[in-house]
Design a protein around this motif. Structure first.
Motif, short mmCIF file in Angstrom:
data_model
loop_
_atom_site.label_atom_id
_atom_site.label_comp_id
_atom_site.label_asym_id
_atom_site.label_seq_id
_atom_site.Cartn_x
_atom_site.Cartn_y
_atom_site.Cartn_z
N PRO A 74 -21.73 -20.10 19.48
CA PRO A 74 -21.48 -20.07 20.93
C PRO A 74 -20.99 -18.73 21.45
CG PRO A 74 -20.62 -22.10 19.99
CD PRO A 74 -21.00 -21.21 18.84
N ILE A 75 -20.39 -17.92 20.58
CA ILE A 75 -19.90 -16.61 21.02
C ILE A 75 -21.05 -15.73 21.48
CG2 ILE A 75 -18.81 -14.46 20.20
CD1 ILE A 75 -16.90 -16.15 18.57
N ILE A 76 -22.22 -15.91 20.88
CA ILE A 76 -23.40 -15.14 21.31
C ILE A 76 -23.63 -15.32 22.81
CG2 ILE A 76 -25.91 -14.93 21.10
CD1 ILE A 76 -25.66 -15.72 18.18
N PHE A 77 -23.58 -16.58 23.27
CA PHE A 77 -23.83 -16.87 24.68
C PHE A 77 -22.65 -16.45 25.55
CE2 PHE A 77 -26.25 -19.85 22.08
CZ PHE A 77 -27.53 -19.61 22.56
N ASN B 32 -15.69 -9.66 18.71
CA ASN B 32 -15.76 -10.44 19.93
C ASN B 32 -14.92 -9.88 21.09
OD1 ASN B 32 -16.12 -12.57 21.77
ND2 ASN B 32 -14.50 -13.79 20.85
N ILE B 33 -13.60 -9.87 20.95
CA ILE B 33 -12.73 -9.42 22.04
C ILE B 33 -12.82 -7.92 22.24
CG2 ILE B 33 -10.37 -9.42 22.94
CD1 ILE B 33 -11.77 -12.17 22.75
N PHE C 173 -21.48 -11.41 15.26
CA PHE C 173 -21.76 -12.77 14.80
C PHE C 173 -21.68 -12.85 13.28
CE2 PHE C 173 -24.94 -15.63 12.95
CZ PHE C 173 -24.49 -16.86 13.42
N PHE C 174 -22.33 -11.92 12.59
CA PHE C 174 -22.34 -11.95 11.12
C PHE C 174 -20.98 -11.62 10.54
CE2 PHE C 174 -27.00 -11.37 11.75
CZ PHE C 174 -27.40 -12.50 11.06
N ILE C 175 -20.22 -10.73 11.18
CA ILE C 175 -18.88 -10.40 10.69
C ILE C 175 -17.98 -11.63 10.76
CG2 ILE C 175 -16.75 -9.13 11.22
CD1 ILE C 175 -18.51 -6.75 12.02
N HIS C 176 -17.92 -12.26 11.93
CA HIS C 176 -17.02 -13.41 12.10
C HIS C 176 -17.46 -14.60 11.27
CE1 HIS C 176 -14.67 -11.38 15.07
NE2 HIS C 176 -15.63 -11.33 15.98
N SER C 177 -18.76 -14.88 11.23
CA SER C 177 -19.23 -16.03 10.46
C SER C 177 -19.05 -15.81 8.96
CB SER C 177 -20.70 -16.34 10.78
OG SER C 177 -21.53 -15.24 10.48
#
Length: 314
Positions: free
Chosen positions: A160-163, A183-184, A104-108
């Motif tokens: 939303p990726i968290i969920f 993520n992937i 989450f922190f990397i992508h954001s």
């Protein structure tokens, strides 16, 4: 008829393997990682210190630069310490929740840096195309609201990726061939359909980073049009020089990222360790090079650094 009860075990703990295929080289790989991390921390911290303590640098351009330096510190700190733990101590263990938090922190943070680069391009566009209205357009209130909006965009688009990841059962291998979670890279180890993760990831990329690139390109088209219509050759050269550092930073940030994105999807024959090393280049190069580029190419910062370093001798 016998009924067989099958219990599906979902992994809640994973092991990051670092750079598979180059395990015997982990110690040597850690040297540039550690060196770059220290340079990034010191360089960006020093840049923030210079901008914060010098009242003459409290202008929109330098405020955005200060934001960029803070993001660079965050981006490298999110990824590099864990990579060094793998290289030095062979400790790649990470819980599912910690893995999701890291991705989450990397992508954001990546999206936040893209947003700040767009703000810096907008700053240069206003300064060059509308110099007399510069201070009226980029007021402290506008800067604050715009910065907050971009940070909300960064976190909101990734939230939303968290969920999407949390809903997945991870009953496959829990060994992740990477130095950090993404993520992937995590979702593909789930024993469930991950199309939602894939398509949402593409949607976020298109609606944030790709739009930022298009707007930055459009800004510089208008900037170059304005520059080449300046009557004075000296004015054109001076104006181009003020944009030079920002253009260098843009290329350093986007080109490795684009190359990595294309290589992951179309470079099936590229060895996995090359993919992983390139992904880390995206995290290492901008935080290291940004303060160096701005320190060398920006006269006000260069003069301030010289004054701080040699004031005692003076």
């Amino acid at each position: 008829m016998a009924i067989t009860n099958i219990t599906v075990i979902s992994h809640t703990f994973f092991y990051l393997l670092g750079v598979p295929g180059l395990e015997d080289q982990h110690i040597w790989i850690s040297i540039p990682f550690f060196t770059c991390y220290i340079i990034a921390l010191l360089g960006n911290s020093f840049l923030i210190f210079i901008i914060v303590t010098d009242n003459s640098l409290h202008e929109p351009m330098y405020i955005f630069l200060c934001m960029l330096a803070g993001i660079d510190i965050s981006l490298s700190t999110i990824t590099i310490p864990k990579a060094l733990a793998i290289f030095w101590f062979n400790y790649g263990g990470i819980s599912l929740n910690a893995c999701i938090a890291q991705l989450f922190f990397i992508h954001s943070t990546f999206i936040a840096e893209s947003g700040v680069l767009l703000l810096m391009a907008f700053d240069r566009y206003i300064a060059i195309c509308y110099p007399l209205r510069y201070t009226m357009i980029l007021t402290p209130s506008v800067i604050t609201k715009t910065a907050v909006a971009f940070y909300i965009r960064s976190a909101g688009s990734i939230f939303p990726i968290i969920f999407l990841v949390k809903r997945l059962p991870f009953c496959k291998n829990n060994l992740l061939p990477h130095t950090y979670c993404e993520n992937i890279g995590l979702a593909k180890y789930a024993c469930a359909n991950i199309q939602a993760n894939i398509w949402y990831g593409i949607f976020v990329l298109l609606t944030t980073v790709v739009i930022d690139i298009i707007l930055i390109f459009a800004s510089y088209c208008m900037i170059l049009h304005a520059i080449f219509h300046m009557p004075s050759k000296e004015a054109r050269h001076k104006t181009l020089n003020t944009c030079g550092s920002h253009i260098c930073v843009i290329f350093l940030f986007y080109i490795p990222g684009i190359f990595t994105f294309l290589a992951q999807r179309f470079g099936k024959k590229i060895p996995p360790h090359v993919h992983i090393l390139m992904a880390n280049v995206c995290m290492l190069v901008p935080p290291v090079m940004n303060p160096i580029i701005y320190g060398i190419k920006t006269k006000q910062i260069r003069n301030r650094v010289t004054h701080l370093l040699f004031q005692r001798k003076g």
